[in-house]
Design a protein around this motif. Structure first.
Motif, PDB file in Angstrom:
ATOM      1  N   ASP A 221      -5.088  -0.643  -3.186  1.00 27.95           N
ATOM      2  CA  ASP A 221      -5.744  -2.009  -3.440  1.00 27.95           C
ATOM      3  C   ASP A 221      -7.101  -1.549  -2.717  1.00 27.95           C
ATOM      4  O   ASP A 221      -8.490  -1.833  -3.575  1.00 27.95           O
ATOM      5  N   ALA A 222      -7.238  -0.562  -2.253  1.00 27.50           N
ATOM      6  CA  ALA A 222      -8.154   0.167  -1.402  1.00 27.50           C
ATOM      7  C   ALA A 222      -9.976   0.892  -2.549  1.00 27.50           C
ATOM      8  O   ALA A 222     -10.529   0.999  -2.721  1.00 27.50           O
ATOM      9  N   VAL A 223      -8.587   1.362  -3.607  1.00 23.45           N
ATOM     10  CA  VAL A 223      -9.183   1.907  -4.846  1.00 23.45           C
ATOM     11  C   VAL A 223     -10.239   1.242  -5.565  1.00 23.45           C
ATOM     12  O   VAL A 223     -10.655   1.013  -6.228  1.00 23.45           O
ATOM     13  N   PHE A 224      -8.758   0.454  -6.195  1.00 24.74           N
ATOM     14  CA  PHE A 224      -9.373  -0.791  -7.237  1.00 24.74           C
ATOM     15  C   PHE A 224     -10.280  -1.133  -6.945  1.00 24.74           C
ATOM     16  O   PHE A 224     -10.698  -2.372  -8.163  1.00 24.74           O
ATOM     17  N   SER A 225     -10.557  -1.624  -5.354  1.00 23.66           N
ATOM     18  CA  SER A 225     -11.185  -2.960  -5.057  1.00 23.66           C
ATOM     19  C   SER A 225     -12.781  -1.836  -5.825  1.00 23.66           C
ATOM     20  O   SER A 225     -13.788  -2.821  -6.063  1.00 23.66           O
ATOM     21  N   VAL A 234      -4.221  -7.919  -8.349  1.00 26.15           N
ATOM     22  CA  VAL A 234      -2.870  -7.779  -8.433  1.00 26.15           C
ATOM     23  C   VAL A 234      -2.532  -6.949  -6.893  1.00 26.15           C
ATOM     24  O   VAL A 234      -1.849  -7.369  -6.817  1.00 26.15           O
ATOM     25  N   PHE A 235      -2.988  -5.773  -6.616  1.00 26.67           N
ATOM     26  CA  PHE A 235      -2.633  -5.467  -5.468  1.00 26.67           C
ATOM     27  C   PHE A 235      -3.639  -6.137  -4.170  1.00 26.67           C
ATOM     28  O   PHE A 235      -2.875  -6.385  -3.445  1.00 26.67           O
ATOM     29  N   ALA A 236      -4.432  -7.385  -4.652  1.00 25.09           N
ATOM     30  CA  ALA A 236      -5.195  -7.677  -3.319  1.00 25.09           C
ATOM     31  C   ALA A 236      -4.143  -8.741  -3.077  1.00 25.09           C
ATOM     32  O   ALA A 236      -4.149  -8.962  -1.963  1.00 25.09           O
ATOM     33  N   LEU A 237      -3.654  -9.820  -3.830  1.00 23.86           N
ATOM     34  CA  LEU A 237      -2.520 -10.409  -3.652  1.00 23.86           C
ATOM     35  C   LEU A 237      -1.035  -9.754  -3.302  1.00 23.86           C
ATOM     36  O   LEU A 237      -0.218 -10.470  -2.464  1.00 23.86           O
ATOM     37  N   CYS A 242      -4.337  -9.484   6.258  1.00 24.93           N
ATOM     38  CA  CYS A 242      -5.206  -8.766   7.334  1.00 24.93           C
ATOM     39  C   CYS A 242      -4.915  -7.072   7.462  1.00 24.93           C
ATOM     40  O   CYS A 242      -4.645  -6.097   7.715  1.00 24.93           O
ATOM     41  N   PRO A 243      -5.643  -6.627   6.065  1.00 16.01           N
ATOM     42  CA  PRO A 243      -5.297  -5.555   5.844  1.00 16.01           C
ATOM     43  C   PRO A 243      -6.465  -4.531   6.366  1.00 16.01           C
ATOM     44  O   PRO A 243      -6.753  -4.132   6.941  1.00 16.01           O
ATOM     45  N   LYS A 244      -5.742  -2.989   6.571  1.00 17.59           N
ATOM     46  CA  LYS A 244      -6.191  -2.419   7.096  1.00 17.59           C
ATOM     47  C   LYS A 244      -7.986  -1.378   6.555  1.00 17.59           C
ATOM     48  O   LYS A 244      -7.267  -1.030   5.114  1.00 17.59           O
ATOM     49  N   PRO A 245      -8.997  -1.488   7.441  1.00 22.95           N
ATOM     50  CA  PRO A 245      -9.950  -1.183   6.501  1.00 22.95           C
ATOM     51  C   PRO A 245     -10.131   0.369   5.946  1.00 22.95           C
ATOM     52  O   PRO A 245      -9.651   0.830   6.889  1.00 22.95           O
ATOM     53  N   TYR A 246     -10.420   0.500   5.048  1.00 20.96           N
ATOM     54  CA  TYR A 246     -10.476   1.903   4.244  1.00 20.96           C
ATOM     55  C   TYR A 246     -11.710   2.799   4.381  1.00 20.96           C
ATOM     56  O   TYR A 246     -11.900   1.679   3.561  1.00 20.96           O
TER      57      TYR A 246
END
Length: 457
Positions: A221-225, A234-237, A242-246
């Motif tokens: 999700d971090a890469v495709f954001s 897709v990965f965001a869902l 509260c995802p970890k900030p990367y």
């Protein structure tokens, strides 16, 4: 009006053309109203707060010049656009106030020509019939010669187009934008325009070693954001609320993969061939899962394979129609992507790309996903990409109509000049009335009106 006042004030027995003058004044008010309505249509779209607005901006010419097979659509004189989403459209008022250069230039030539011919005819008639005949001739000449078609040639087509575009929540901002966007040779789309997130699904996932599935999904999700595309959604869902900030840095976007650094860890994301080129051993190359064939993507971290993804892609139902519509108008389509699975081979599964000018191109490292807060554009839509494309092609249609109107306007002025000189030499100026003036202008205006109605509808 000045000629009429002078004639009355001096008590001359010259022919007056008050009806023609009043008709011209009425047309001015009508087309002023059309211009205001056109601006209202455009402002309602540009100021909309309902959703992200889609706009067209200039594309990176250097990137598209390298596309094999589309060389005829790029180059120095090519007009290459790309779709973008934004929250605010900049420079609305400066675009609205800017006038068409070609229209202004033609008027700068036509008006002096008419005045010069009118003056010559007035002198000829004045020598033969006196001052009254000269003033009357000059008055009649400018009433006939100054083409009322000027009022119809741009205002009416633009109003018609704006009214039609407003029904699909789209707009062309300012008359100068017609020239700016007409002659487009290539349009670059976001990969999510062709393969929307609702048509892309992660069907299966295999973990290698002691990988943590939650961390893997968050890293993807971090890469495709950063890369954008359908996998971004897709990965965001799939991640927690509260995802970890990367901390993410895209180190390279290649034909079959991506290299990125996430929180200091070196990640490779791409095909089996991409993994092997970068020193990873891939033994599981199957694309089947549960008896179905999917597109596959691998993730490697710090020198070891971490996961394999089985992904299903579905082309948007209307995107093929968009490509064909653009192709008919001589416009090529390019899909910009950072997703290694989205390529010409995948696109060919849904449409026959051998007969269409369409290519999939890797998005460069510096080319951010096509989303921003602000953008400067004369093409705006709050609808879908299909509506945005319809607005661009409308510019081509308008440019053709206005160009035809310009040619008709020049022809009417030239013919008028010849008629005026003939009437003056034959000493027949006194036979010309307001009715003749009106008939002459309607002779040119009605066909011009029909051209607009037929081409815009």
């Amino acid at each position: 009006t000045a000629c009429t006042v002078a004639t009355c004030a001096l008590g001359m027995k010259a022919t007056l053309f008050g009806f023609a003058t009043a008709f011209s004044a009425l047309l001015v008010r009508v087309f002023d109203f059309m211009d205001i309505r056109r601006e209202v249509f455009a402002f309602e779209v540009a100021s909309s707060t309902q959703s992200k607005k889609r706009v067209m901006v200039a594309a990176d010419q250097g990137q598209v010049n390298k596309i094999m097979g589309l060389e005829d659509y790029s180059g120095e004189d090519a007009l290459v656009l790309r779709t973008e989403k934004c929250s605010f459209v900049e420079n609305y008022f400066s675009r609205t106030e800017k006038r068409s250069d070609s229209e202004s230039a033609s008027n700068r030539y036509l008006v002096p020509v008419v005045l010069a011919v009118a003056a010559a005819a007035a002198i000829i008639c004045g020598v033969n019939g006196g001052a009254s005949a000269g003033i009357g001739t000059f008055n009649g000449c400018i009433s006939v010669g100054l083409p009322m078609l000027i009022l119809l040639s741009s205002s009416y087509p633009l109003h018609m187009a704006s009214a039609k575009l407003s029904r699909i929540d789209s707009a062309i901002i300012g008359e100068a934008s017609v020239e700016e966007y007409s002659g487009t040779t290539m349009i670059c789309f976001d990969d999510a325009d062709a393969f929307p997130s609702y048509g892309v699904a992660l069907e299966n996932l295999r973990i290698y070693g002691k990988g943590d599935i939650e961390t893997i999904i968050e890293q993807m999700d971090a890469v495709f954001s950063k890369l954008g595309g359908p996998l971004r959604s897709v990965f965001a869902l799939m991640i927690s609320e509260c995802p970890k900030p990367y901390r993410v840095k895209i180190d390279g976007v290649y034909d079959d993969g991506v290299k990125a650094t996430v929180d200091g860890s070196e990640l490779y994301i791409g095909s089996a061939a991409f993994m092997e080129k970068n020193g990873f051993v891939v033994t599981d190359k199957t694309k089947e899962s549960g008896g179905k064939v999917f597109s596959t993507m691998y993730l490697a971290e710090n020198g070891a394979l971490r996961a394999k993804f089985f992904i299903r892609y579905t082309l948007d139902g209307g995107f093929e129609a968009i490509i064909k519509k653009l192709a008919r108008r001589g416009i090529a389509s390019v899909i910009l992507t950072g997703d290694s699975n989205i390529n010409d081979e995948l696109l060919a599964q849904f449409i026959d790309i051998s007969k269409l000018p369409v290519k999939v191109v890797r998005r460069s490292i510096d080319d951010a996903p096509l989303h921003s807060d602000r953008a400067d554009s004369g093409i705006v839509s709050v609808g879908g990409v299909r509506d945005l494309v319809s607005t661009v092609t409308m510019c081509d249609r308008l440019a053709g109509i206005i160009g035809t109107m310009r040619a008709v306007r020049i022809a009417s002025t030239v013919i008028c000049a010849l008629v005026i000189l003939a009437v003056a030499l034959l000493n027949m100026a006194g036979l010309v009335s307001s009715l003749h003036v009106l008939i002459y202008h309607l002779f040119w205006m009605i066909p011009a009106w029909l051209v607009t109605r037929f081409n815009i509808g």
